[in-house]
Write an enzyme that holds these catalytic residues in place. Structure first.
Site, short mmCIF file in Angstrom:
data_model
loop_
_atom_site.label_atom_id
_atom_site.label_comp_id
_atom_site.label_asym_id
_atom_site.label_seq_id
_atom_site.Cartn_x
_atom_site.Cartn_y
_atom_site.Cartn_z
N HIS A 126 1.21 2.17 64.10
CA HIS A 126 -0.06 1.98 63.42
C HIS A 126 -1.13 1.41 64.35
CE1 HIS A 126 2.25 1.71 59.32
NE2 HIS A 126 2.30 2.90 59.87
N ASN A 127 -1.05 1.73 65.62
CA ASN A 127 -2.04 1.25 66.59
C ASN A 127 -3.27 2.17 66.57
OD1 ASN A 127 -0.12 -0.62 67.25
ND2 ASN A 127 0.43 0.29 69.21
#
Length: 411
Positions: free
Chosen positions: A240-241
């Site tokens: 989820h970067n």
């Protein structure tokens, strides 16, 4: 002279408009709310006050924008009313399946004043009120209890999650379109990948392609929330970067993650790629993860237990001494969710979920491993497909190819 305190606390605000074309048919929305009311009657619940993005959207087709204001959907056996803030004017009414009431900003407690007004008009002044324990804050719970002292607050969040886990034909059609649009976003991402290009430029190119296709396919829909996580190098370590200004380098491991959002519904495409070349260790790890992915796709079928799928896939990683490099579960349900709402936690491919896969469910297969920076093969490896479960088996609705044969990007 008129004072601010003289202004109305609630209003019916249609603003001269008409209801927009809904996402789903009247029959579909009636089906959802009939099932809800049947559950309420069976559980002895007199009214429900939804406050979450996902349940308000699921039962009314209205997806709110909070900006620290409160929203609700109040449902009784006879009433179905979204409660929205005056700042949105007539839009919530235009998009709501049934009725809408607007509360104004002029008194602090106008939100609960509006909720109480709707409940009273629906014949509710005391009894059992369904709320969402997994969303309602302690402050709001106290305020509701103070405003309705003769009311017992009953959690409905888990029960209605069970309703959302099974998708109708109309929902599946929308999810299939979402998967198709995610593939379009993926193709646009690949088109933009070049050495020296920053991550955010690649993400923007893919996002624009998806938004345009959503607008073409659903010209009546709001265009919101669609996004891409495009990661390179060390930034692939977290699923989820967000995109950064890091520029792509030859030999980079890349992670493509496309999320077209249609009327609150989430779909996704996720792929591991490499730019121009791949080291031997990177290739070895990538192929192991693809092996897990392929086996996972085979295991998803009617009658399979979520925990059993996870257990078998764990064995493949264990054989390669990679079990500790896993980062999250093997897959999850699809429907009304995003990175800030939703999540049907009862339908996830995890070791502690006993749920049996049934027709009407839609789940992903998305194995991931992460090798820390500085070690051979460093980076995050992830593939993601969406599968629709039916009486006859499963249908993989993701068409974008995966693996080294397809995703070593040469420019």
């Amino acid at each position: 002279m008129q004072q601010i305190t003289d202004l109305e606390r609630t209003k019916i605000l249609q603003n001269g408009g008409e209801k927009v074309k809904p996402t789903f048919s009247k029959e579909e929305m009636t089906r959802r709310n009939t099932r809800l009311r049947e559950y309420m009657a069976k559980a002895g619940i007199d009214a429900v006050m939804f406050t979450s993005y996902h349940n308000i959207n699921y039962y009314s087709d209205f997806l709110y924008t909070s900006f620290n204001r409160s929203y609700a959907l109040v449902v009784t056996q006879d009433k179905h009313v979204t409660v929205s803030a005056n700042i949105d004017a007539g839009m919530p009414w235009r998009r709501s399946f049934d009725e809408n009431i607007v509360y104004t900003d002029w008194k602090r407690d106008n939100f609960l004043y509006a909720v109480k007004k709707v409940l009273n008009e629906g014949g509710f002044s005391s009894g059992r009120l369904g709320v969402e324990n997994d969303h309602m804050t302690l402050d709001l719970r106290r305020q509701v209890q103070d405003a309705l002292p003769n009311t017992e607050l009953v959690d409905v969040s888990q029960a209605v999650m069970g309703h959302r886990m099974f998708k109708s034909d109309e929902e599946i059609d929308l999810i299939k379109n979402g998967a198709r649009i995610a593939d379009i976003g993926g193709a646009a991402v690949v088109e933009a990948i070049r050495e020296g290009v920053p991550e955010y430029e690649v993400a923007l190119h893919g996002t624009e392609a998806m938004v345009r296709e959503i607008a073409r396919t659903y010209p009546h829909a709001e265009l919101r929330d669609t996004w891409i996580w495009f990661q390179s190098g060390i930034n692939t370590d977290g699923a989820h970067n967000w995109a950064t200004s890091r520029k792509l380098q030859r030999g980079d491991i890349l992670s493509l993650n496309c999320f077209p959002m249609i009327a609150g519904y989430y779909t996704a495409l996720e792929r591991t790629l490499f730019l121009e070349e791949v080291s031997d260790r990177h290739l070895e790890l990538w192929e192991i993860n693809c092996k897990v992915h392929r086996r996972g796709l085979e295991l998803i079928k009617p009658g399979a237990r979520c925990m059993d799928i996870a257990a078998e896939l764990n064995e493949i990683y264990r054989e390669h001494d990679l079990l500790a490099n896993r980062t999250f579960g093997y897959g999850h349900s699809f429907g009304v969710l995003s990175h800030y709402y939703g999540r049907e936690a009862g339908l996830e491919l995890r070791e502690d979920i006993e749920t049996v896969l049934e027709p009407g469910m839609v789940v992903s297969m998305e194995p991931m491993i992460m090798i820390p920076e500085g070690e051979p093969g460093a980076g995050g490896y992830r593939e993601h497909d969406i599968l629709v479960i039916s009486e006859n088996g499963t249908e993989n609705i993701t068409k974008f190819p995966f693996g080294p044969e397809h995703n070593i990007i040469k420019k």
